[in-house]
Structure formats: structure tokens, C-alpha cells
Design a protein around this motif. Sequence first.
Motif, PDB file in Angstrom:
ATOM      1  N   GLU A   1      -2.427  -9.454  -7.652  1.00 54.52           N
ATOM      2  CA  GLU A   1      -3.556  -8.514  -7.702  1.00 54.52           C
ATOM      3  C   GLU A   1      -3.328  -7.496  -8.824  1.00 54.52           C
ATOM      4  O   GLU A   1      -2.191  -7.150  -9.136  1.00 54.52           O
ATOM      5  N   GLU A   2      -4.425  -7.008  -9.385  1.00 54.86           N
ATOM      6  CA  GLU A   2      -4.331  -6.033 -10.484  1.00 54.86           C
ATOM      7  C   GLU A   2      -3.540  -4.796 -10.058  1.00 54.86           C
ATOM      8  O   GLU A   2      -2.700  -4.288 -10.798  1.00 54.86           O
ATOM      9  N   SER A   3      -3.828  -4.324  -8.827  1.00 54.80           N
ATOM     10  CA  SER A   3      -3.151  -3.114  -8.343  1.00 54.80           C
ATOM     11  C   SER A   3      -1.640  -3.345  -8.253  1.00 54.80           C
ATOM     12  O   SER A   3      -0.844  -2.443  -8.542  1.00 54.80           O
ATOM     13  N   ALA A   4      -1.251  -4.559  -7.897  1.00 59.39           N
ATOM     14  CA  ALA A   4       0.173  -4.873  -7.798  1.00 59.39           C
ATOM     15  C   ALA A   4       0.814  -4.888  -9.175  1.00 59.39           C
ATOM     16  O   ALA A   4       1.915  -4.368  -9.373  1.00 59.39           O
ATOM     17  N   LYS A   5       0.081  -5.440 -10.143  1.00 62.08           N
ATOM     18  CA  LYS A   5       0.606  -5.494 -11.524  1.00 62.08           C
ATOM     19  C   LYS A   5       0.907  -4.082 -12.024  1.00 62.08           C
ATOM     20  O   LYS A   5       1.937  -3.828 -12.645  1.00 62.08           O
ATOM     21  N   GLU A   6      -0.030  -3.176 -11.717  1.00 63.10           N
ATOM     22  CA  GLU A   6       0.173  -1.776 -12.144  1.00 63.10           C
ATOM     23  C   GLU A   6       1.407  -1.168 -11.483  1.00 63.10           C
ATOM     24  O   GLU A   6       2.120  -0.367 -12.090  1.00 63.10           O
ATOM     25  N   LEU A   7       1.649  -1.558 -10.248  1.00 63.07           N
ATOM     26  CA  LEU A   7       2.812  -1.007  -9.529  1.00 63.07           C
ATOM     27  C   LEU A   7       4.128  -1.516 -10.104  1.00 63.07           C
ATOM     28  O   LEU A   7       5.084  -0.757 -10.256  1.00 63.07           O
TER      29      LEU A   7
ATOM     30  N   ARG B   1       4.577   0.448 -13.132  1.00 62.45           N
ATOM     31  CA  ARG B   1       4.920   1.852 -12.857  1.00 62.45           C
ATOM     32  C   ARG B   1       6.397   1.966 -12.460  1.00 62.45           C
ATOM     33  O   ARG B   1       7.093   2.898 -12.867  1.00 62.45           O
TER      34      ARG B   1
ATOM     35  N   ASN C   1       2.961 -10.826  -6.384  1.00 67.09           N
ATOM     36  CA  ASN C   1       1.611 -10.437  -5.990  1.00 67.09           C
ATOM     37  C   ASN C   1       0.773 -10.345  -7.262  1.00 67.09           C
ATOM     38  O   ASN C   1       1.125  -9.605  -8.187  1.00 67.09           O
TER      39      ASN C   1
ATOM     40  N   ALA D   1       2.977   3.217  -4.101  1.00 62.00           N
ATOM     41  CA  ALA D   1       2.604   4.405  -4.877  1.00 62.00           C
ATOM     42  C   ALA D   1       3.132   5.674  -4.194  1.00 62.00           C
ATOM     43  O   ALA D   1       3.623   6.582  -4.870  1.00 62.00           O
TER      44      ALA D   1
ATOM     45  N   GLU E   1       0.844  -1.212   0.000  1.00 67.91           N
ATOM     46  CA  GLU E   1       0.000   0.000   0.000  1.00 67.91           C
ATOM     47  C   GLU E   1       0.879   1.263   0.000  1.00 67.91           C
ATOM     48  O   GLU E   1       0.375   2.357  -0.232  1.00 67.91           O
TER      49      GLU E   1
END
Length: 331
Positions: free
Chosen positions: A159-165, A168, A157, A137, A134
Motif C-alpha cells: 500500500e502507498e501508506s506503507a511505502k511512505e512508512l 520514513r 506491504n 506513525a 496503523e
Amino acid sequence: MEDKNNASMKAQRRRRQRVARMRNTIMMTVGIWILLSMVFCVGLTVQMIRLNHRIDELALNAVTVQQMADQMEEYKGTAKENDMQSYSLKEEGGTEDAPDGTEPESTDVIDPDNQVQEEVPQKVYLTFDDGPSENTAKILDILKEKDVKATFFVTGNEEESAKELYQRIVAEGHTLGMHSYSHKYSVIYSSLESFQDDFNRLRTYLTEITGVEPQIMRFPGGSSNQVSNIDMREFIRYVGAQGVTYYDWNVASGDATSQAYTPGELVENVMKDVVKYDTSIVLMHDASGKGTTVEALGPMIDQLKSMEVELLPITEGTRLIQQIPADSINE
Ligand SMILES: [Zn+2]
């Protein structure tokens, strides 16, 4: 005749007296014997009781030593368990207490070549273990604002949010390094095969998500961790054979220790060590519950910039900072 009788009676009396004397002597001897034997027996009994006490004492000592050994064993087990627990908590989105920086015996990599040189700017590499989390970002936002590139040693990880990280991290010019897929010491360090599975799973996954194959890694707990029951050189050999370089650290922020440092103290911990080296690799954590790391990051970068050091991401050619140097291992 009477004389003869008298003489015979006298002789008889003398004989009786002699017999009586002999009997007395024998009885006395036997008596003394019995007495001596009894004294001897009493002596032996006393000695035996004393020895028994001694044995009990020794046995008690042995039990205490055994108990201490058991307790230590238990303690070690619990430490490992805590480790696992904290990371399973992490998977459930709870808070965790990353073990890196607390596990290895020493965080100081002694390298006589890595001395501060005059008129050559010092190089500082900020590294973040255990993400994405968390906080990733927030860390990326600070790095962007300060225009600094860093290195992330990540875990798996899906999770979609992790993939984006992960994406990034790569898109913003930072180095994406591997830490381990599961970060479960008991699994990855249980056998070479298990380590290989974890290593390849993460490498394939990150390559798939970001399009970039990671070339560097950091062993959970560091290359000289005391957790692995298998000689770390086995894993080091394997990593080397895959063309991957591992990095430890020579500066620890202290954000993974049980001590609850304030953001200011984390900055101080880093600053007091950075001055010693030509190349500093700074250990920090990108993990939920490590909010102080996020708070410390901006001020830390400001102070480092005021020292005119170069803040860089780890790339090919970055000086190796390894607790167990890879080149000390025979193929
Ligand atoms: Zn870690």
C-alpha cells in the motif's frame, strides 16, 4: 454234580461281581474325569473372562492415549492456524495477535559475556516487529519526540501508506530490518525454496522503496521457533550466505502474549530484564491492535533514560543476540 453246579454258579457270581466292580471303578474314574474336566473348563472360562476384561481395559487406555495424542496434534494445528488467520486478518486490515514472543521456548539468550559491566553504559535496542501498521506513525512520532533511534523488522506491504512508512523509518535514522514478506509461517518455513522466495521478495522490495538494502533480519517466531518443521539451521545458513545478520531478543515486553498487559506492565516487563544485560534487545510489536505498546513506549523510554542507558538502533557491530548462535552452525 450239584456241588459242581454250585461251584460254577459261585464262580459266575464272583465274576459278575468283579465285572460290576470293574464297571463301577471305570464309571467312577470316568465320572471323576468328567468332573475334573468341567472344573478345569469353568476355571479356564473364568480366566478367559478376566483376560478379556483386561484386554478391554488396555484397549480403552490405548484409545485414551491415542485421543490425547490426536487432541494435542489438533491443538498444535489450531495454534498454527490461528497464527495464519491473524496474519491474513492483518492483510485485510483487521486486528491481529502477533505470535512472536509466545512461540519460542525461551526468550532468554544465555550469554555469559553479556553481563552488566561497571562504568560502561548499558546498551538498549528497541525493536518493533510486524510493521508497517496503523501504529507505525505513532511509534515514529514518539521516537522523534524523545530523540531515540530504534529498529523495525518489517513485513511486506504494497500500500502507498506503507511505502511512505518504510521511507520514513529510514529517513528518520532508524534501522530497517527484514522480518519476512508474508509472515505466514506455514509458507515461509515449508521449504528452503519457499523461504528464499519470501526473503528475496522482501529484500528487493525494501531496497526498491527506500534505496537502502537491508542488512539485518529477524526470523518470525525467532531463530529457535518451534513452528518450523524444517531445521532452522537450513534457513540460518542461507541468511548468512546472503550476508544478512539475524537478531533475536533477550528482553520481551510481553506485548505479543495472550496476557493483556497494561502499558505500565509492559514497561515493568522490560525494566526488570534490562538491568541484567550489558546489551538488551527489546522485543515489541508494531501491529494494529497493539495500542498498549504505543502507550508504553514514551514512559519506557523515560525510565530507560533515567537509568542512563544508551538507546541505539541495531547497526553493524551490535552484539549478536541469537537464540541459535549463527557461529554454532557448521557450514
Ligand atoms: Zn512477527
